[in-house]
Design a protein around this motif. Structure first.
Motif, PDB file in Angstrom:
ATOM      1  N   ARG A 180       0.817  -1.219   0.000  1.00  0.00           N
ATOM      2  CA  ARG A 180       0.000   0.000   0.000  1.00  0.00           C
ATOM      3  C   ARG A 180       0.849   1.267   0.000  1.00  0.00           C
ATOM      4  NH1 ARG A 180      -3.957  -1.243   4.944  1.00  0.00           N
ATOM      5  NH2 ARG A 180      -2.024  -2.187   5.701  1.00  0.00           N
ATOM      6  N   SER A 181       1.950   1.259   0.749  1.00  0.00           N
ATOM      7  CA  SER A 181       2.777   2.453   0.790  1.00  0.00           C
ATOM      8  C   SER A 181       3.432   2.713  -0.560  1.00  0.00           C
ATOM      9  CB  SER A 181       3.840   2.326   1.885  1.00  0.00           C
ATOM     10  OG  SER A 181       4.617   3.502   1.968  1.00  0.00           O
ATOM     11  N   ALA A 182       3.914   1.661  -1.211  1.00  0.00           N
ATOM     12  CA  ALA A 182       4.530   1.814  -2.528  1.00  0.00           C
ATOM     13  C   ALA A 182       3.513   2.312  -3.547  1.00  0.00           C
ATOM     14  CB  ALA A 182       5.133   0.485  -2.980  1.00  0.00           C
ATOM     15  N   ALA A 183       2.286   1.793  -3.474  1.00  0.00           N
ATOM     16  CA  ALA A 183       1.235   2.276  -4.376  1.00  0.00           C
ATOM     17  C   ALA A 183       0.934   3.742  -4.102  1.00  0.00           C
ATOM     18  CB  ALA A 183      -0.021   1.429  -4.209  1.00  0.00           C
ATOM     19  N   GLY A 184       0.900   4.116  -2.821  1.00  0.00           N
ATOM     20  CA  GLY A 184       0.675   5.510  -2.475  1.00  0.00           C
ATOM     21  C   GLY A 184       1.769   6.415  -2.992  1.00  0.00           C
ATOM     22  N   SER A 267      -3.963  -3.933  -8.270  1.00  0.00           N
ATOM     23  CA  SER A 267      -3.891  -3.959  -9.735  1.00  0.00           C
ATOM     24  C   SER A 267      -4.741  -2.887 -10.410  1.00  0.00           C
ATOM     25  CB  SER A 267      -4.283  -5.343 -10.258  1.00  0.00           C
ATOM     26  OG  SER A 267      -3.309  -6.291  -9.883  1.00  0.00           O
ATOM     27  N   PRO A 268      -5.967  -2.584  -9.942  1.00  0.00           N
ATOM     28  CA  PRO A 268      -6.740  -1.527 -10.603  1.00  0.00           C
ATOM     29  C   PRO A 268      -6.043  -0.167 -10.553  1.00  0.00           C
ATOM     30  CG  PRO A 268      -8.168  -2.895  -9.256  1.00  0.00           C
ATOM     31  CD  PRO A 268      -6.772  -3.295  -8.920  1.00  0.00           C
ATOM     32  N   VAL A 269      -5.372   0.120  -9.443  1.00  0.00           N
ATOM     33  CA  VAL A 269      -4.654   1.391  -9.342  1.00  0.00           C
ATOM     34  C   VAL A 269      -3.461   1.390 -10.294  1.00  0.00           C
ATOM     35  CG1 VAL A 269      -3.336   2.884  -7.800  1.00  0.00           C
ATOM     36  CG2 VAL A 269      -5.385   1.726  -6.958  1.00  0.00           C
ATOM     37  N   ALA A 270      -2.761   0.269 -10.365  1.00  0.00           N
ATOM     38  CA  ALA A 270      -1.635   0.165 -11.292  1.00  0.00           C
ATOM     39  C   ALA A 270      -2.101   0.324 -12.738  1.00  0.00           C
ATOM     40  CB  ALA A 270      -0.931  -1.177 -11.103  1.00  0.00           C
ATOM     41  N   ALA A 290      -1.043  -7.658 -18.840  1.00  0.00           N
ATOM     42  CA  ALA A 290      -1.175  -7.389 -17.400  1.00  0.00           C
ATOM     43  C   ALA A 290      -0.094  -8.022 -16.545  1.00  0.00           C
ATOM     44  CB  ALA A 290      -2.554  -7.852 -16.925  1.00  0.00           C
ATOM     45  N   GLY A 291       0.202  -9.316 -16.782  1.00  0.00           N
ATOM     46  CA  GLY A 291       1.152  -9.993 -15.919  1.00  0.00           C
ATOM     47  C   GLY A 291       2.593  -9.919 -16.390  1.00  0.00           C
ATOM     48  N   LEU A 297      -0.519  -6.025 -13.464  1.00  0.00           N
ATOM     49  CA  LEU A 297      -0.279  -7.044 -12.439  1.00  0.00           C
ATOM     50  C   LEU A 297       1.193  -7.081 -12.038  1.00  0.00           C
ATOM     51  CD1 LEU A 297      -2.498 -10.065 -13.575  1.00  0.00           C
ATOM     52  CD2 LEU A 297      -2.789  -8.666 -11.533  1.00  0.00           C
ATOM     53  N   HIS A 298       2.051  -6.932 -13.016  1.00  0.00           N
ATOM     54  CA  HIS A 298       3.488  -6.921 -12.728  1.00  0.00           C
ATOM     55  C   HIS A 298       3.841  -5.737 -11.833  1.00  0.00           C
ATOM     56  CE1 HIS A 298       7.812  -7.360 -13.456  1.00  0.00           C
ATOM     57  NE2 HIS A 298       7.831  -6.045 -13.584  1.00  0.00           N
TER      58      HIS A 298
END
Length: 360
Positions: A180-184, A267-270, A290-291, A297-298
């Protein structure tokens, strides 16, 4: 009011009572308050220790390197500074006792922002039973916050080290979700700002990056229930796992299926961020399927495996002794003859590069 419109004493008159009020109001700080013989206001604090074994750690947050002022909030800065230090103390099996804080800020910084930082820092410390007992206040070109955390090891309890993992142990994490932090951070770097994200999910991830809030009490539970090795996740499961592997002379084999829900949640955020890159480049493909490398996904998997600043706990437990609040993500095993200790994913080398403060 700006800091340069107040004297140092004037600034302290605003923040010290606020911090003291937070600590006194939280019943979890009762023991810590009783241990403080001299608190803020003198040349140094004086503590009465309940154990002769003191655990000490320190960490710094620096504007421009660890946070962007317009991408966070003062309260988040304070809370994050507390968490990253409290997690280190608890990962050693110690009970947090006190924090010492050194804060430097530009003269033009709002006094209200500094008050918010210190109040939030004190409040987050109080939730783990610790209080702010002193520190330093100075002027600098950029905001910087250095926290030293003190903890005590209960009598009869050995410190929990990175070197205690044993073949046959279960590798577990105290976080319900990873990455979560990395996505943020990815959202911050894409231009997202608090209150101006696309949806509530993005706002949640942005907030978690700026102020991760793991349940640190789980570390104390682990220490009471025979954990063999433990550290806090500051640089991601792969890099931090490698620290345990090398210290203990073992391999850690991560179970890819254990991360499936983490990856799916991000994945949806990515995908959205990749679509935005593609749109900005006039339709040029931003990534592969995606993968595959470059796909959504990756990218989400990279956040989960290599993303840092979660400050949950990565721990190794005896088989059959996984306590509540931890989930298994792999196992500890003997390295192959002649091989250096390593972290594997389903028996193979882990792709991707872990975070490094001093890499390119």
């Amino acid at each position: 009011m700006r800091l340069d419109q107040l004297s140092e004493d004037g600034i302290l008159e605003r923040i010290v009572p606020a911090m003291a009020g937070v600590a006194a109001a939280d019943p979890r700080t009762r023991d810590a308050l009783g241990s403080v013989l001299v608190g803020p206001g003198d040349d140094a604090a004086v503590l009465q220790l309940s154990s002769p074994r003191l655990v000490v750690t320190t960490d710094t947050l620096t504007e421009g390197q660890d946070f962007l002022p317009d991408a966070t909030r003062p309260a988040w800065i304070g809370a994050k500074a507390a968490v990253q230090n409290l997690a280190d103390v608890i990962a050693m099996g110690a009970r947090p006792l006190a924090l010492v804080v050194s804060l430097s800020a530009p003269g033009g910084a709002p006094a209200e922002a500094i008050e918010e930082i210190m109040t939030a820092l004190s409040a987050r410390a109080a939730r783990s039973g610790a209080i702010v007992v002193g520190g330093d206040l100075g002027r600098a070109e950029a905001l910087s916050l250095t926290v030293t955390a003190l903890g005590v090891l209960p009598d009869g309890r050995a410190p929990v080290l990175r070197s205690g993992a044993r073949p046959g142990d279960i590798l577990a994490v105290s976080a319900g979700r990873l990455g979560r932090s990395a996505a943020g951070l990815a959202l911050v770097l894409s231009g997202r700002r608090p209150g101006r994200c696309r949806d509530d999910r993005e706002e949640e991830l942005l907030a978690w990056h700026n102020a991760p809030d793991p349940d640190l009490r789980r570390g104390l539970i682990a220490a009471e229930n025979g954990v063999h090795a433990m550290l806090d996740l500051s640089d991601g499961p792969v890099r931090d796992g490698l620290r345990i592997a090398r210290s203990s002379g073992v391999d850690l084999d991560l179970d890819g299926t254990a991360f499936a829900a983490d990856v799916a949640a991000l994945s949806p955020v990515a995908r959205r961020l990749l679509d935005e890159v593609e749109a900005a480049s006039d339709g040029a493909p931003a990534g592969a399927a995606a993968g595959a490398p470059g796909g959504a996904l990756h990218r989400a998997r990279e956040w989960v495996l290599h993303g840092g600043e979660e400050h949950a706990l990565l721990a190794c437990f005896p088989a059959g002794a996984l306590p509540e609040g931890f989930r298994a993500i792999g196992r500890v095993q003997e390295p192959e003859d002649g091989d250096a200790p390593q972290v594997l994913l389903d028996g193979d080398p882990v792709p991707g590069a872990p975070f490094d403060h001093f890499s390119g």
